[in-house]
Design a protein around this motif. Structure first.
Motif, PDB file in Angstrom:
ATOM      1  N   PRO A 178      13.567  13.754 -15.807  1.00 28.28           N
ATOM      2  CA  PRO A 178      12.679  12.699 -16.134  1.00 28.28           C
ATOM      3  C   PRO A 178      11.869  11.954 -15.285  1.00 28.28           C
ATOM      4  CG  PRO A 178      15.290  12.563 -16.697  1.00 28.28           C
ATOM      5  CD  PRO A 178      14.984  13.724 -15.631  1.00 28.28           C
ATOM      6  N   GLU A 179      11.977  11.950 -13.792  1.00 24.83           N
ATOM      7  CA  GLU A 179      11.264  11.688 -12.790  1.00 24.83           C
ATOM      8  C   GLU A 179       9.696  12.314 -13.110  1.00 24.83           C
ATOM      9  OE1 GLU A 179      15.221  12.033 -10.740  1.00 24.83           O
ATOM     10  OE2 GLU A 179      14.079  13.091 -12.439  1.00 24.83           O
ATOM     11  N   LEU A 180       9.790  13.479 -13.181  1.00 20.70           N
ATOM     12  CA  LEU A 180       8.243  14.196 -13.316  1.00 20.70           C
ATOM     13  C   LEU A 180       7.703  13.927 -14.872  1.00 20.70           C
ATOM     14  CD1 LEU A 180       6.188  15.903 -12.445  1.00 20.70           C
ATOM     15  CD2 LEU A 180       7.523  17.882 -13.287  1.00 20.70           C
ATOM     16  N   ASP A 181       8.522  13.849 -15.866  1.00 21.30           N
ATOM     17  CA  ASP A 181       8.075  13.364 -17.064  1.00 21.30           C
ATOM     18  C   ASP A 181       7.411  12.212 -17.203  1.00 21.30           C
ATOM     19  OD1 ASP A 181       7.974  12.664 -19.842  1.00 21.30           O
ATOM     20  OD2 ASP A 181       9.884  13.561 -20.455  1.00 21.30           O
ATOM     21  N   GLU A 182       7.960  11.207 -16.459  1.00 22.28           N
ATOM     22  CA  GLU A 182       7.558   9.897 -16.205  1.00 22.28           C
ATOM     23  C   GLU A 182       6.083   9.827 -15.677  1.00 22.28           C
ATOM     24  OE1 GLU A 182       8.552   5.627 -14.097  1.00 22.28           O
ATOM     25  OE2 GLU A 182      10.251   6.753 -15.000  1.00 22.28           O
ATOM     26  N   LEU A 183       5.845  10.626 -14.575  1.00 22.27           N
ATOM     27  CA  LEU A 183       4.791  10.722 -13.580  1.00 22.27           C
ATOM     28  C   LEU A 183       3.817  11.320 -14.543  1.00 22.27           C
ATOM     29  CD1 LEU A 183       4.741  12.022  -9.990  1.00 22.27           C
ATOM     30  CD2 LEU A 183       2.985  12.834 -11.718  1.00 22.27           C
ATOM     31  N   ILE A 184       4.014  12.360 -15.316  1.00 21.93           N
ATOM     32  CA  ILE A 184       3.001  13.078 -16.222  1.00 21.93           C
ATOM     33  C   ILE A 184       2.611  12.283 -17.061  1.00 21.93           C
ATOM     34  CG2 ILE A 184       2.659  15.125 -17.801  1.00 21.93           C
ATOM     35  CD1 ILE A 184       4.557  16.468 -15.796  1.00 21.93           C
ATOM     36  N   ARG A 185       3.459  11.591 -17.916  1.00 24.16           N
ATOM     37  CA  ARG A 185       2.912  10.863 -18.841  1.00 24.16           C
ATOM     38  C   ARG A 185       2.117   9.397 -18.340  1.00 24.16           C
ATOM     39  NH1 ARG A 185       5.743  12.381 -23.824  1.00 24.16           N
ATOM     40  NH2 ARG A 185       7.477  13.408 -23.298  1.00 24.16           N
ATOM     41  N   SER A 186       2.513   8.749 -17.285  1.00 25.58           N
ATOM     42  CA  SER A 186       1.720   7.803 -16.609  1.00 25.58           C
ATOM     43  C   SER A 186       0.366   8.231 -16.428  1.00 25.58           C
ATOM     44  CB  SER A 186       2.497   7.156 -15.463  1.00 25.58           C
ATOM     45  OG  SER A 186       2.451   8.073 -14.304  1.00 25.58           O
ATOM     46  N   LYS A 187       0.081   9.474 -16.005  1.00 27.82           N
ATOM     47  CA  LYS A 187      -1.221   9.978 -15.615  1.00 27.82           C
ATOM     48  C   LYS A 187      -1.953  10.294 -16.907  1.00 27.82           C
ATOM     49  CE  LYS A 187      -1.892  13.661 -12.949  1.00 27.82           C
ATOM     50  NZ  LYS A 187      -3.292  13.045 -12.529  1.00 27.82           N
ATOM     51  N   GLY A 188      -1.238  10.380 -18.253  1.00 28.51           N
ATOM     52  CA  GLY A 188      -1.808  10.656 -19.500  1.00 28.51           C
ATOM     53  C   GLY A 188      -2.359  12.220 -19.570  1.00 28.51           C
ATOM     54  N   ASP A 189      -1.331  12.925 -18.702  1.00 27.76           N
ATOM     55  CA  ASP A 189      -1.514  14.268 -18.682  1.00 27.76           C
ATOM     56  C   ASP A 189      -0.684  15.207 -19.497  1.00 27.76           C
ATOM     57  OD1 ASP A 189      -2.644  17.054 -17.968  1.00 27.76           O
ATOM     58  OD2 ASP A 189      -1.487  16.775 -16.010  1.00 27.76           O
ATOM     59  N   THR A 190      -0.475  14.659 -20.819  1.00 27.44           N
ATOM     60  CA  THR A 190       0.456  15.384 -21.812  1.00 27.44           C
ATOM     61  C   THR A 190       0.418  16.650 -22.089  1.00 27.44           C
ATOM     62  OG1 THR A 190      -0.889  14.376 -23.535  1.00 27.44           O
ATOM     63  CG2 THR A 190       1.178  12.934 -22.763  1.00 27.44           C
ATOM     64  N   ASP A 191      -0.864  17.393 -21.760  1.00 28.37           N
ATOM     65  CA  ASP A 191      -0.983  18.452 -22.113  1.00 28.37           C
ATOM     66  C   ASP A 191      -0.014  19.199 -21.062  1.00 28.37           C
ATOM     67  OD1 ASP A 191      -2.909  18.265 -24.010  1.00 28.37           O
ATOM     68  OD2 ASP A 191      -4.567  19.005 -22.691  1.00 28.37           O
ATOM     69  N   ALA A 192       0.147  18.966 -20.006  1.00 24.33           N
ATOM     70  CA  ALA A 192       1.113  19.651 -18.864  1.00 24.33           C
ATOM     71  C   ALA A 192       2.507  19.741 -19.277  1.00 24.33           C
ATOM     72  CB  ALA A 192       1.003  18.899 -17.591  1.00 24.33           C
ATOM     73  N   LEU A 193       3.079  18.835 -20.394  1.00 24.91           N
ATOM     74  CA  LEU A 193       4.403  18.675 -20.453  1.00 24.91           C
ATOM     75  C   LEU A 193       4.908  20.109 -21.038  1.00 24.91           C
ATOM     76  CD1 LEU A 193       4.430  15.332 -22.275  1.00 24.91           C
ATOM     77  CD2 LEU A 193       5.307  15.931 -20.079  1.00 24.91           C
ATOM     78  N   ALA A 194       3.981  20.868 -21.613  1.00 23.57           N
ATOM     79  CA  ALA A 194       4.320  22.294 -22.448  1.00 23.57           C
ATOM     80  C   ALA A 194       4.856  23.245 -21.316  1.00 23.57           C
ATOM     81  CB  ALA A 194       3.239  22.822 -23.077  1.00 23.57           C
ATOM     82  N   ALA A 195       4.260  23.090 -20.026  1.00 21.31           N
ATOM     83  CA  ALA A 195       4.468  23.882 -19.208  1.00 21.31           C
ATOM     84  C   ALA A 195       6.062  23.814 -18.486  1.00 21.31           C
ATOM     85  CB  ALA A 195       3.645  23.812 -17.592  1.00 21.31           C
ATOM     86  N   PHE A 196       6.460  22.568 -18.953  1.00 19.58           N
ATOM     87  CA  PHE A 196       7.850  22.194 -18.573  1.00 19.58           C
ATOM     88  C   PHE A 196       9.106  22.384 -19.931  1.00 19.58           C
ATOM     89  CE2 PHE A 196       5.057  20.377 -15.492  1.00 19.58           C
ATOM     90  CZ  PHE A 196       5.484  21.237 -14.465  1.00 19.58           C
ATOM     91  N   ASN A 197       8.350  23.242 -20.767  1.00 12.39           N
ATOM     92  CA  ASN A 197       9.226  22.954 -22.016  1.00 12.39           C
ATOM     93  C   ASN A 197       9.790  21.916 -22.580  1.00 12.39           C
ATOM     94  OD1 ASN A 197      10.845  24.435 -23.865  1.00 12.39           O
ATOM     95  ND2 ASN A 197      12.580  24.647 -22.800  1.00 12.39           N
ATOM     96  N   CYS A 198       8.617  20.822 -22.832  1.00 10.29           N
ATOM     97  CA  CYS A 198       8.686  19.681 -23.403  1.00 10.29           C
ATOM     98  C   CYS A 198       7.575  19.290 -24.265  1.00 10.29           C
ATOM     99  CB  CYS A 198       8.673  18.597 -22.191  1.00 10.29           C
ATOM    100  SG  CYS A 198       8.664  16.904 -23.030  1.00 10.29           S
ATOM    101  N   PHE A 199       8.052  19.182 -25.904  1.00  5.34           N
ATOM    102  CA  PHE A 199       7.139  19.170 -26.884  1.00  5.34           C
ATOM    103  C   PHE A 199       7.271  17.733 -27.606  1.00  5.34           C
ATOM    104  CE2 PHE A 199       7.846  23.364 -25.703  1.00  5.34           C
ATOM    105  CZ  PHE A 199       6.525  23.888 -25.353  1.00  5.34           C
ATOM    106  N   ASN A 200       7.446  16.835 -27.003  1.00  2.00           N
ATOM    107  CA  ASN A 200       7.604  15.548 -27.716  1.00  2.00           C
ATOM    108  C   ASN A 200       7.146  14.384 -26.859  1.00  2.00           C
ATOM    109  OD1 ASN A 200       9.734  14.943 -25.935  1.00  2.00           O
ATOM    110  ND2 ASN A 200      11.362  15.772 -27.263  1.00  2.00           N
TER     111      ASN A 200
END
Length: 200
Positions: A178-200
């Motif tokens: 969750p900590e990294l999820d929050e960081l990535i979303r706060s940057k608006g870098d949602t493309d990167a979520l796929a690299a961590f098996n996250c698709f929502n």
């Protein structure tokens, strides 16, 4: 957002988890960059033999932290559990080097998306072939540089438990903390979520 930076210098760099934790810890305590260099050198915190090597590695850690461009990265690298901090470090490497960013999204993210979890050297080879078409400079790199880059990418996957070992042929389930999820979303870098098996 993510800036394109395709550098073969990754061959000289490693995951540097221990080192980036030290650098982040010192930054978090308010040390200036010059003070951090001096402290790492005088206390031999990295256990490296030469001053030049210490400076190079410290600079690499700074570049990764700067590339994330989010204050939270310092706290997470310094204080989060090893599992979370390793994942954050992988993301920092992705932000600093577009080879890793593209590989993690286009190859690894796509495998999780499609649930085709087989993995082999062929996947890495195909990735570099398509990268060379997209980034002309890549096709000018030597065979030994390419070989080292491929090894580095696989080693990163092992470090972050995507693979059990460099010989493994199946990707393991990966959980985005969750900590990294929050960081990535706060940057608006949602493309990167796929690299961590996250698709929502």
């Amino acid at each position: 957002m993510h800036k394109n930076h395709y550098s073969g210098g990754l061959t000289r760099e490693q995951f540097l988890f221990y080192e980036i934790k030290i650098v982040a810890g010192l930054l978090g305590r308010g040390r200036s960059r010059d003070e951090i260099y001096r402290e790492i050198q005088s206390e031999n915190l990295f256990q490296f033999p030469t001053e030049r090597m210490i400076k190079t590695i410290t600079n690499t850690c700074f570049k990764r932290i700067d590339a994330v461009d989010n204050e939270a990265v310092i706290r997470l690298l310094a204080d989060a559990s090893a599992e979370v901090a390793k994942q954050v470090n992988l993301y920092a490497i992705m932000c600093e080097n577009s080879i890793v960013y593209d590989f993690m999204i286009e190859v690894i993210g796509e495998k999780y998306r499609s649930q085709q979890l087989d993995f082999s050297v062929k996947d890495v080879n195909v990735f570099f072939m398509s990268l060379a078409e997209k980034v002309p400079a890549v096709s000018e790199w030597s065979e030994s540089t390419m070989k080292k880059l491929k090894q580095v990418l696989v080693r990163f996957l092992v470090e972050c438990e995507y693979l059990e070992s460099s010989k493994s042929q199946t990707l393991l389930p990966v959980y985005l903390y969750p900590e990294l999820d929050e960081l990535i979303r706060s940057k608006g870098d949602t493309d990167a979520l796929a690299a961590f098996n996250c698709f929502n």
